[in-house]
Design an enzyme around this catalytic site. Structure first.
Site, PDB file in Angstrom:
ATOM      1  N   ASP A 157       5.095   4.475  13.962  1.00 24.00           N
ATOM      2  CA  ASP A 157       5.481   5.047  15.659  1.00 24.00           C
ATOM      3  C   ASP A 157       3.561   4.817  16.282  1.00 24.00           C
ATOM      4  OD1 ASP A 157       7.916   5.511  15.859  1.00 24.00           O
ATOM      5  OD2 ASP A 157       7.815   7.504  14.802  1.00 24.00           O
ATOM      6  N   HIS A 164      -3.346   6.102   3.338  1.00 24.22           N
ATOM      7  CA  HIS A 164      -4.371   4.890   3.141  1.00 24.22           C
ATOM      8  C   HIS A 164      -3.984   3.387   3.554  1.00 24.22           C
ATOM      9  CE1 HIS A 164      -5.735   2.141   0.011  1.00 24.22           C
ATOM     10  NE2 HIS A 164      -6.638   2.714   0.322  1.00 24.22           N
ATOM     11  N   ASP A 217       0.717  -0.907  -0.144  1.00 28.69           N
ATOM     12  CA  ASP A 217       0.042   0.163   0.114  1.00 28.69           C
ATOM     13  C   ASP A 217       0.795   1.372   0.214  1.00 28.69           C
ATOM     14  OD1 ASP A 217      -3.291   2.131   1.123  1.00 28.69           O
ATOM     15  OD2 ASP A 217      -3.396  -0.231   0.720  1.00 28.69           O
ATOM     16  N   SER A 230     -11.007  -1.184  -0.436  1.00 31.13           N
ATOM     17  CA  SER A 230     -10.131  -0.697   0.692  1.00 31.13           C
ATOM     18  C   SER A 230     -10.531  -0.653   1.924  1.00 31.13           C
ATOM     19  CB  SER A 230      -9.597   1.102   0.295  1.00 31.13           C
ATOM     20  OG  SER A 230      -8.722   1.039  -1.289  1.00 31.13           O
ATOM     21  N   ALA A 273      -7.363  -7.176  -8.877  1.00 26.32           N
ATOM     22  CA  ALA A 273      -8.263  -8.146  -7.568  1.00 26.32           C
ATOM     23  C   ALA A 273      -9.380  -9.350  -8.719  1.00 26.32           C
ATOM     24  CB  ALA A 273      -8.700  -7.086  -7.125  1.00 26.32           C
TER      25      ALA A 273
END
Length: 397
Positions: free
Chosen positions: A117, A142, A111, A336, A283
């Site tokens: 962090d 994202h 991605d 997503s 996909a």
């Protein structure tokens, strides 16, 4: 001259075609599996020379590199957590009552990177690799959001992660501010596969209109640009399908992998109920699991107006709260957001199969994952093209 992605099986012949692309320092090169059974390379060559690759016995598939882009999400509502402290998606797929947590399963997220962090990833071994020319961290948000849904720990008392027992994750940054390419994406898939990822999650797609426009801007006639883009589209579909098939074949030897990908957000049912777009590569490729998005409706879980069709199964994808870059939570909608719910469920099923059957294979993972889908609780008007087998479900005691 264009860059072509070539999937080879070493030992089945050699190829002289093309000139290897000059790579910038730090840019990933070819990836070969530990078993030496497949290799991915990128070569620069003329279109006519590329056609001759079909006669090379070592070549399993090849395709021109095409631009990849995010399946851009939409801003979601900030829905409150349930009384038990779960997001609605966690409860919709039964992750909160599952006796599995994903421990021992390795996942990969391809991605925009991740915020390492963020409190949601405390204690997770994040192995990162940057396939872009930008910095290592996620500047878009994202990838951080998707990773949070797969394996994020609780944030401020809210459970966001489906498989929050996952201890190691491979994070490939394949999309920068200008998007990415199918060449770097499939190299990142190979990297994840070679490092033992049991689940690979991807929420991106081929930018077909962008590719056509780029050719037109190079003074290609519109009809020729569209024809060449269609040719590249089909070739990339075959390339990702061949990769998925080879990944399935390797499973019994210790690296069983399922690849989960978002179907895309191009449908517009809010404009016209028949305005439905079919799932796009990667996909749509064979052996990848295409995911559609569901939201909460008055008559049960309903298909999201943007969700593309011809999917394998569906997951919660509307107003999903998950990790935000810099800390805390944010709400987004899109296929997503549905995809990481399915990827997280895949991690739970992988753990269940490995502990109860001993031998974990991608065929078993795929069958149990897709077979878990249910129409219970869904709007009764929904059809299989929109949701596949239905809402994905986590394994239960």
């Amino acid at each position: 001259m264009d860059d072509y992605v070539i999937l080879r099986s070493p030992g089945r012949g050699t190829s002289d075609f093309g000139t290897p692309r000059t790579r910038d320092a730090g840019t990933p090169g070819p990836f070969e599996t530990g078993d030496g059974d497949l290799m991915i390379d990128v070569e620069r060559m003329d279109h006519r020379d590329a056609i001759d690759l079909a006669g090379d016995p070592s070549v399993q598939a090849f395709a021109p590199s095409m631009p990849m882009t995010l399946h851009e999400p939409f801003e979601g509502e900030n829905l409150p957590a349930s009384d038990a402290g779960n997001t609605w998606g966690i409860e919709a797929i039964g992750a909160h009552t599952s006796d599995q947590d994903g421990a021992g399963v390795v996942v990969a997220v391809l991605d925009t990177g991740i915020d390492p962090d963020h409190e949601a990833f405390a204690g997770v071994d994040l192995v990162r690799r940057n396939f872009t020319a930008e910095g290592d961290d996620d500047t878009n948000g994202h990838g951080t959001h998707c990773a949070g849904t797969i394996f994020g720990r609780d944030v401020n008392g809210c459970r966001i992660g489906v498989a929050r027992g996952v201890e190691q994750a491979y994070i490939a940054k394949v999309l920068g501010q200008g998007g990415g390419g199918s060449d770097t994406l499939i190299q990142a898939m190979q990297w994840a596969l070679d490092n033992g990822a049991n689940v690979i999650s991807m929420s991106l797609g081929i930018d077909f209109p962008g590719y056509v426009n780029a050719l037109i801007q190079q003074d290609w006639p519109a009809d020729l640009a569209t024809s060449r883009a269609l040719e590249g589209y089909r070739a990339n579909l075959n390339l990702f399908g061949a990769f998925g098939e080879l990944a399935q074949m390797r499973g019994p030897f210790g690296r069983p992998t399922v690849i989960v990908a978002a179907s895309g957000n191009e449908s517009r049912r809010s404009i016209n109920p028949d305005y439905e777009i079919a799932v796009a590569p990667p996909a749509a490729a064979q052996d990848l699991i295409a995911v559609g998005a569901l939201g909460q409706g008055p008559d049960g879980y309903a298909i999201a107006p943007f969700s593309n069709v011809n999917v394998d199964l569906a997951g919660p994808g509307v107003s999903v709260s998950s990790a935000a870059v810099g800390g805390g939570l944010t709400s987004l909608s899109g296929t997503s957001m549905a995809t990481p719910h399915v990827a997280g469920a895949a991690a739970l099923w992988a753990q269940r199969i490995s502990t109860t059957q001993g031998l974990l294979t991608p065929g078993a993972m795929r069958a149990r994952l897709i077979g878990s889908g249910t129409y219970a609780g869904l709007d009764p008007t929904l059809g299989g093209a929109a949701v596949g087998t239905g809402m994905v479900q986590a394994p239960q005691p």
